[in-house]
Design a protein around this motif. Structure first.
Motif, short mmCIF file in Angstrom:
data_model
loop_
_atom_site.label_atom_id
_atom_site.label_comp_id
_atom_site.label_asym_id
_atom_site.label_seq_id
_atom_site.Cartn_x
_atom_site.Cartn_y
_atom_site.Cartn_z
N ALA A 164 0.82 -1.22 0.00
CA ALA A 164 0.00 0.00 0.00
C ALA A 164 0.85 1.26 0.00
CB ALA A 164 -0.95 -0.01 1.19
N ASP A 165 1.59 1.45 -1.07
CA ASP A 165 2.33 2.69 -1.31
C ASP A 165 1.50 3.53 -2.28
OD1 ASP A 165 4.46 1.70 0.16
OD2 ASP A 165 5.62 1.11 -1.61
N PHE A 166 1.10 4.72 -1.85
CA PHE A 166 0.32 5.55 -2.76
C PHE A 166 0.53 7.02 -2.45
CE2 PHE A 166 -2.53 4.52 0.77
CZ PHE A 166 -3.18 5.71 1.05
N VAL A 167 0.09 7.85 -3.40
CA VAL A 167 0.21 9.29 -3.26
C VAL A 167 -1.17 9.91 -3.37
CG1 VAL A 167 2.59 9.49 -4.06
CG2 VAL A 167 0.73 9.50 -5.74
N VAL A 168 -1.35 10.98 -2.62
CA VAL A 168 -2.55 11.81 -2.73
C VAL A 168 -2.14 13.07 -3.48
CG1 VAL A 168 -4.35 13.07 -1.50
CG2 VAL A 168 -3.47 10.89 -0.57
N LEU A 169 -2.74 13.27 -4.65
CA LEU A 169 -2.36 14.38 -5.52
C LEU A 169 -3.46 15.44 -5.54
CD1 LEU A 169 -0.98 12.32 -8.55
CD2 LEU A 169 0.26 13.16 -6.55
N ASN A 170 -3.05 16.69 -5.57
CA ASN A 170 -3.97 17.81 -5.63
C ASN A 170 -3.94 18.43 -7.03
OD1 ASN A 170 -5.52 20.08 -5.33
ND2 ASN A 170 -4.18 21.09 -3.84
N PRO A 171 -4.95 18.17 -7.85
CA PRO A 171 -4.96 18.72 -9.20
C PRO A 171 -5.14 20.24 -9.24
CG PRO A 171 -6.42 16.83 -9.01
CD PRO A 171 -6.06 17.25 -7.62
N GLU A 172 -5.33 20.88 -8.08
CA GLU A 172 -5.47 22.33 -8.04
C GLU A 172 -4.35 22.96 -7.22
OE1 GLU A 172 -9.43 23.39 -6.89
OE2 GLU A 172 -10.34 22.36 -8.60
N ALA A 173 -3.17 22.37 -7.28
CA ALA A 173 -2.05 22.81 -6.44
C ALA A 173 -1.54 24.19 -6.81
CB ALA A 173 -0.91 21.79 -6.51
N THR A 174 -1.71 24.60 -8.04
CA THR A 174 -1.31 25.95 -8.48
C THR A 174 -2.48 26.57 -9.25
OG1 THR A 174 -0.39 25.32 -10.63
CG2 THR A 174 1.08 25.13 -8.72
N PRO A 175 -2.53 27.88 -9.34
CA PRO A 175 -3.68 28.51 -10.03
C PRO A 175 -3.84 28.07 -11.48
CG PRO A 175 -2.53 30.13 -8.69
CD PRO A 175 -1.69 28.89 -8.66
N LEU A 176 -2.75 28.01 -12.23
CA LEU A 176 -2.86 27.61 -13.63
C LEU A 176 -3.27 26.15 -13.75
CD1 LEU A 176 -2.56 28.19 -16.63
CD2 LEU A 176 -0.10 27.69 -16.41
N LEU A 177 -2.69 25.28 -12.91
CA LEU A 177 -3.06 23.87 -12.93
C LEU A 177 -4.54 23.70 -12.57
CD1 LEU A 177 -2.13 20.92 -13.23
CD2 LEU A 177 -1.53 20.95 -10.81
N ALA A 178 -4.99 24.42 -11.57
CA ALA A 178 -6.40 24.34 -11.18
C ALA A 178 -7.31 24.74 -12.32
CB ALA A 178 -6.65 25.22 -9.96
N ARG A 179 -6.97 25.83 -12.99
CA ARG A 179 -7.79 26.30 -14.12
C ARG A 179 -7.87 25.24 -15.21
NH1 ARG A 179 -9.24 31.57 -15.89
NH2 ARG A 179 -9.57 31.71 -18.14
N ARG A 180 -6.72 24.60 -15.49
CA ARG A 180 -6.70 23.60 -16.57
C ARG A 180 -7.41 22.31 -16.17
NH1 ARG A 180 -7.93 21.05 -19.80
NH2 ARG A 180 -6.87 20.10 -21.57
N THR A 181 -7.16 21.82 -14.95
CA THR A 181 -7.75 20.52 -14.58
C THR A 181 -9.25 20.62 -14.37
OG1 THR A 181 -7.15 20.91 -12.24
CG2 THR A 181 -5.62 19.61 -13.59
N ARG A 182 -9.76 21.80 -13.97
CA ARG A 182 -11.22 21.94 -13.84
C ARG A 182 -11.91 21.76 -15.20
NH1 ARG A 182 -10.29 27.18 -10.95
NH2 ARG A 182 -9.75 26.60 -8.82
N ALA A 183 -11.19 22.07 -16.27
CA ALA A 183 -11.76 21.95 -17.62
C ALA A 183 -11.47 20.59 -18.26
CB ALA A 183 -11.21 23.06 -18.51
N ALA A 184 -10.74 19.71 -17.56
CA ALA A 184 -10.37 18.41 -18.15
C ALA A 184 -11.62 17.57 -18.39
CB ALA A 184 -9.41 17.67 -17.22
#
Length: 431
Positions: A383-403
């Motif tokens: 059970a090795d895993f990562v929790v990732l935040n797709p909104e970690a930066t403003p530009l990333l958040a803007r792009r991933t919300r539209a994915a």
């Protein structure tokens, strides 16, 4: 037992991505006491079956397998970003002087702590690492990894010639030290040993032959080295070993190509080299940020599919420029598009984001002969895993919300993400 609710990414046995927008990951003690995945899938399909298990709900987050780094140098954390004309000058002016400091156990221990911190901060839960030629460097890294429960494979560099004072070792003693370190560390908890000739030009015939004898004596240990990274290095290796068909064949001629053997770079290959990799079940660690930084060339992804052999992604810190697997995947995409092998120019390939992610998780684990153990979130995996935040930066958040698809989400993370995306790294701990 414990469960986690979030978007969930894992891979099937064919390397295809399996995605649940609302997923549930259930972990708990396996038969050996290690924390493993007990169930993974859609939340609605699993929630009633595991209703009594404490659940951590992480809306807006993505749970993915911990990353697997197939090639990294823990003693090189202080030479990242050092300017040089190419590989060999970079080794001479920066790497070897810094590695000489690892004869000091205190320096090795401090560096090992920082190194492991960086692995975890970037979501890397399994790594195959070089140490230096000093046994103290190996002991320091394994000790630190053992404290944290990291799955780590590493080994002492073998380099008894063409190396400066301070890092050059003595042939017979280097082999004695290697065997002693195998007996001390291999198979302890989540640790594995790798027999580690630095690269063929740094090793005498006798040292390489001795390394091959150890590999035969201990068939479950790993082997790691470098090959076909730089055209000057290739010419040097061929001059030193004129009886071998190619640079890669030097290792085969000394009993150093088999399952659990991993060679970094593998850039300047012809199809007969690819066939040798395939036929011996040897794997390549592809290091795109390092290859770009040192001007070495690009791994031929199309060639590795045409004559298929195992390969996965690696940071190659400190020739590589980042611990972040997202940065490595981004560079691999660029390298695939360029696809200049140094032998001939070929049309580039567009690696899908799902493929890139697989090459740094389940695919890398398969290349390390750890398929079904790490790099995935299927039942039975550690059970090795990562929790990732797709909104970690403003530009990333803007792009991933539209994915609109998994491919768009993963590609946005690859192109725009870095260590800030990794919100938490969870390590499977042995009891």
């Amino acid at each position: 037992m414990q469960s986690w609710r979030a978007s969930l990414l894992r891979f099937d046995e064919h390397g295809h991505a399996v995605f649940e927008r609302d997923g549930l990951l259930v972990i708990g003690a396996g038969a050996d006491g290690r924390t493993v995945v007990l169930a993974a899938g859609a939340y609605d399909a699993l929630k009633d079956r595991h209703a009594d298990v404490p659940c951590t709900h992480l809306p807006g987050r993505l749970i993915a397998p911990g990353f697997v780094d197939m090639h990294i140098h823990y003693p090189q954390i202080d030479v990242i970003g050092s300017p040089a004309e190419g590989l060999l000058p970079w080794l001479e002016h920066y790497t070897f002087p810094h590695e000489a400091q690892f004869a000091d156990p205190a320096h090795a221990a401090e560096s090992a702590r920082f190194f492991c911190d960086e692995l975890q901060r970037n979501g890397v839960t399994t790594a195959l690492s070089f140490c230096t030629s000093h046994p103290a460097s190996v002991n320091a890294l394994f000790s630190e990894a053992q404290k944290r429960g990291l799955r780590l494979i590493a080994g002492k560099c073998l380099q008894d010639r063409h190396s400066p004072d301070g890092v050059r070792d003595e042939t017979e003693q280097s082999l004695i030290d290697t065997e002693a370190l195998i007996k001390k560390w291999h198979g302890v908890g989540r640790l594995g040993y790798a027999i580690t000739p630095r690269f063929a030009p740094s090793c005498s015939e006798r040292q390489l032959r001795g390394a091959g004898e150890l590999a035969a004596r201990y068939p479950d240990v790993w082997i790691q080295s470098h090959v076909a990274e730089n055209v000057d290095e290739i010419a040097w290796a061929r001059a030193l070993f004129p009886d071998s068909r190619s640079y890669l064949a030097i290792y085969a001629d000394h009993g150093l190509m088999r399952r659990r053997a991993v060679y970094a770079h593998c850039i300047h290959f012809h199809d007969d080299d690819r066939a040798l990799m395939r036929d011996t079940h040897t794997a390549a660690a592809v290091c795109p940020t390092s290859n770009l930084f040192l001007g070495s060339g690009f791994f031929d992804f199309a060639g590795a599919e045409r004559v298929p052999f195992a390969h996965g992604l690696a940071s190659d810190v400190g020739g590589g420029t980042s611990f972040s697997p997202l940065v490595t995947m981004r560079a691999a995409y660029f390298a695939g598009r360029a696809s200049s092998t140094g032998i001939e120019l070929k049309p580039g390939v567009s690696l899908s984001p799902e493929r890139l992610w697989w090459l740094h998780t389940a695919g890398a684990a398969r290349a390390l002969d750890l398929d079904g153990v790490v790099g995935n979130l299927q039942p039975g995996c550690e059970a090795d895993f990562v929790v990732l935040n797709p909104e970690a930066t403003p530009l990333l958040a803007r792009r991933t919300r539209a994915a609109g698809s998994l491919a768009e989400l993963l590609f946005a993370l690859i192109v725009l993400g870095d260590d800030r995306v990794v919100e938490r790294t969870v390590i499977s701990q042995a009891k």
